[in-house]
Write an enzyme that holds these catalytic residues in place. Structure first.
Site, PDB file in Angstrom:
ATOM      1  N   ASP A   1       7.006  -4.266   6.604  1.00 16.89           N
ATOM      2  CA  ASP A   1       7.655  -5.302   5.788  1.00 16.89           C
ATOM      3  C   ASP A   1       7.632  -4.928   4.306  1.00 16.89           C
ATOM      4  O   ASP A   1       8.190  -5.639   3.470  1.00 16.89           O
ATOM      5  CB  ASP A   1       7.052  -6.688   6.050  1.00 16.89           C
ATOM      6  CG  ASP A   1       5.584  -6.780   5.666  1.00 16.89           C
ATOM      7  OD1 ASP A   1       5.002  -5.763   5.244  1.00 16.89           O
ATOM      8  OD2 ASP A   1       5.021  -7.891   5.797  1.00 16.89           O
ATOM      9  N   SER A   2       7.009  -3.773   3.974  1.00 21.41           N
ATOM     10  CA  SER A   2       7.119  -3.252   2.603  1.00 21.41           C
ATOM     11  C   SER A   2       8.577  -2.973   2.253  1.00 21.41           C
ATOM     12  O   SER A   2       8.914  -2.777   1.096  1.00 21.41           O
ATOM     13  CB  SER A   2       6.284  -1.976   2.443  1.00 21.41           C
ATOM     14  OG  SER A   2       6.553  -1.053   3.482  1.00 21.41           O
TER      15      SER A   2
ATOM     16  N   ASP B   1       6.685  -4.073  12.214  1.00 26.56           N
ATOM     17  CA  ASP B   1       5.815  -5.019  11.515  1.00 26.56           C
ATOM     18  C   ASP B   1       6.263  -6.450  11.822  1.00 26.56           C
ATOM     19  O   ASP B   1       7.465  -6.738  11.855  1.00 26.56           O
ATOM     20  CB  ASP B   1       5.950  -4.767  10.002  1.00 26.56           C
ATOM     21  CG  ASP B   1       4.623  -4.841   9.280  1.00 26.56           C
ATOM     22  OD1 ASP B   1       3.611  -5.188   9.911  1.00 26.56           O
ATOM     23  OD2 ASP B   1       4.610  -4.528   8.069  1.00 26.56           O
TER      24      ASP B   1
ATOM     25  N   LYS C   1       2.692  -4.530  14.584  1.00 25.13           N
ATOM     26  CA  LYS C   1       1.533  -4.677  13.690  1.00 25.13           C
ATOM     27  C   LYS C   1       1.581  -6.068  13.093  1.00 25.13           C
ATOM     28  O   LYS C   1       2.669  -6.561  12.761  1.00 25.13           O
ATOM     29  CB  LYS C   1       1.575  -3.622  12.577  1.00 25.13           C
ATOM     30  CG  LYS C   1       0.470  -3.814  11.535  1.00 25.13           C
ATOM     31  CD  LYS C   1       0.419  -2.695  10.524  1.00 25.13           C
ATOM     32  CE  LYS C   1       1.325  -2.882   9.330  1.00 25.13           C
ATOM     33  NZ  LYS C   1       1.093  -4.091   8.514  1.00 25.13           N
TER      34      LYS C   1
ATOM     35  N   GLU D   1      -0.719  -8.891  10.372  1.00 19.71           N
ATOM     36  CA  GLU D   1      -1.823  -9.050   9.427  1.00 19.71           C
ATOM     37  C   GLU D   1      -2.789 -10.127   9.905  1.00 19.71           C
ATOM     38  O   GLU D   1      -2.353 -11.206  10.327  1.00 19.71           O
ATOM     39  CB  GLU D   1      -1.278  -9.423   8.044  1.00 19.71           C
ATOM     40  CG  GLU D   1      -0.511  -8.289   7.397  1.00 19.71           C
ATOM     41  CD  GLU D   1      -0.008  -8.613   5.989  1.00 19.71           C
ATOM     42  OE1 GLU D   1      -0.474  -9.617   5.392  1.00 19.71           O
ATOM     43  OE2 GLU D   1       0.851  -7.865   5.498  1.00 19.71           O
TER      44      GLU D   1
ATOM     45  N   GLU E   1      -6.951  -2.107   4.712  1.00 17.90           N
ATOM     46  CA  GLU E   1      -6.335  -1.849   3.401  1.00 17.90           C
ATOM     47  C   GLU E   1      -7.276  -2.200   2.246  1.00 17.90           C
ATOM     48  O   GLU E   1      -7.832  -3.310   2.188  1.00 17.90           O
ATOM     49  CB  GLU E   1      -5.014  -2.648   3.272  1.00 17.90           C
ATOM     50  CG  GLU E   1      -4.347  -2.435   1.911  1.00 17.90           C
ATOM     51  CD  GLU E   1      -2.879  -2.827   1.833  1.00 17.90           C
ATOM     52  OE1 GLU E   1      -2.251  -3.027   2.894  1.00 17.90           O
ATOM     53  OE2 GLU E   1      -2.384  -2.934   0.694  1.00 17.90           O
TER      54      GLU E   1
HETATM   55  O1  KIV Z   1       4.535  -2.749   5.326  1.00 17.56           O
HETATM   56  C1  KIV Z   1       3.955  -1.660   5.281  1.00 17.56           C
HETATM   57  O2  KIV Z   1       4.526  -0.609   4.959  1.00 17.56           O
HETATM   58  C2  KIV Z   1       2.546  -1.647   5.653  1.00 17.56           C
HETATM   59  C3  KIV Z   1       1.780  -0.368   5.511  1.00 17.56           C
HETATM   60  C4  KIV Z   1       1.456  -0.114   4.100  1.00 17.56           C
HETATM   61  C5  KIV Z   1       0.565  -0.363   6.366  1.00 17.56           C
HETATM   62  O3  KIV Z   1       2.013  -2.644   6.043  1.00 17.56           O
END
Ligand code: KIV
Length: 282
Positions: free
Chosen positions: A47-48, A86, A116, A118, A186
């Site tokens: 989600d970055s 994500d 993934k 959080e 992190e």
């Molecule tokens: O969103 C992302 O790119 C991340 C990574 C930095 C682990 O969560």
């Protein structure tokens, strides 16, 4: 094991062995291909992308549809690496049913092979529900970018007080027990990264969590020097691509202005002399 397909089981079995895992985010087919061909083990549509592709201040506006779109793009170029989707903000917090439905979409419609999300103890039941549904899960503890409204835009690293260290270890153990096959850690001191790594039997993937983790994560744009507005302490730049891009663009503008581009070698030429003559006489 560089040519065989990466699976969650293979990732789990790397715990404590000589192969240190690598995880990087990709958002499109070009970068997915670069990462996969270089041998990155886990490729995350993170989600970055909210900041790096969409230009938002944080990851909160990212939707399931956004992750799906980018997953489909990356899916087309990733062959060996494990493709991870994500779970964006509010895609898994409302109910376990919604979490399973949304994670299922990332798998079925986006081609992800794992998701993934959080959280630690707070998401353990959700991880359990996803695992029961047959969806491999990586959790993400320590600094959690989706908690930016609680923690502030400039997030301090975690694990600097004893209570917090205990909580991080509790989080890692809870997600392991719930069925996660790996955990991203992190921004914690390296001594805390080491303790967490020793406390669980699943691999830890550290991003700013020191050298003792079972694998390392960076944001691809940081690693390549594509994002230069801010550099976290842990982000090592292996290239300065923003500078290379700027120089290339300025050279292009200059050559267009002085008419040295396009030259003969970048132009099509007619070989038919008669046709050429007729065109000139038009
Ligand atoms: O969103 C992302 O790119 C991340 C990574 C930095 C682990 O969560």
């Amino acid at each position: 094991m560089t040519s065989d397909k990466v699976t969650p089981d293979w990732v789990r079995s790397r715990k404590g062995d000589d192969h240190k895992l690598t995880l990087l985010p990709a958002y499109d087919a070009t970068f997915g291909g670069f990462l996969d061909q270089a041998g990155i083990d886990l490729i995350l549509v993170g989600d970055s992308l909210g900041q790096l592709v969409q230009g938002h201040e944080n990851t909160l506006p990212v939707t399931v549809e956004d992750i799906l779109y980018h997953l489909r793009c990356v899916r087309r170029s990733v062959k060996r690496g494990l493709l991870v989707g994500d779970m964006p903000f509010m895609s898994f917090q409302i109910s376990r049913e919604e979490a399973v439905r949304n994670a299922g979409r990332l798998i079925k419609e986006g081609g992800a092979e794992a998701v993934k999300l959080e959280g630690g103890v707070d998401v353990a039941e959700t991880i359990q529900a996803l695992s029961r549904a047959g969806i491999p899960v990586i959790s993400h503890i320590g600094v959690q970018p989706q908690s930016v409204l609680l923690t502030g835009q400039f997030r301090a690293s975690r694990g600097k007080a004893m209570d917090d260290v205990r909580k991080l270890i509790e989080d890692a153990r809870a997600v392991e027990k719930a069925g996660a096959f790996a955990v991203v850690v992190e921004a914690v001191p390296e001594s805390v990264g080491k303790k967490i790594t020793e406390a669980v039997s699943i691999p830890t993937l550290g991003i700013g969590a020191g050298p003792h983790c079972d694998g390392q994560v960076l944001v691809t744009h940081d690693l390549l020097g594509l994002f230069t507005a801010f550099k976290p302490k842990f982000a090592k730049r292996y290239a300065e691509l923003a500078q290379t891009i700027d120089e290339a663009l300025k050279e292009f503008i200059q050559e267009v202005q002085d008419q040295s581009f396009p030259d003969d070698s970048h132009s099509y030429h007619l070989k038919d002399e008669d046709l050429l003559k007729k065109i000139e006489e038009l």
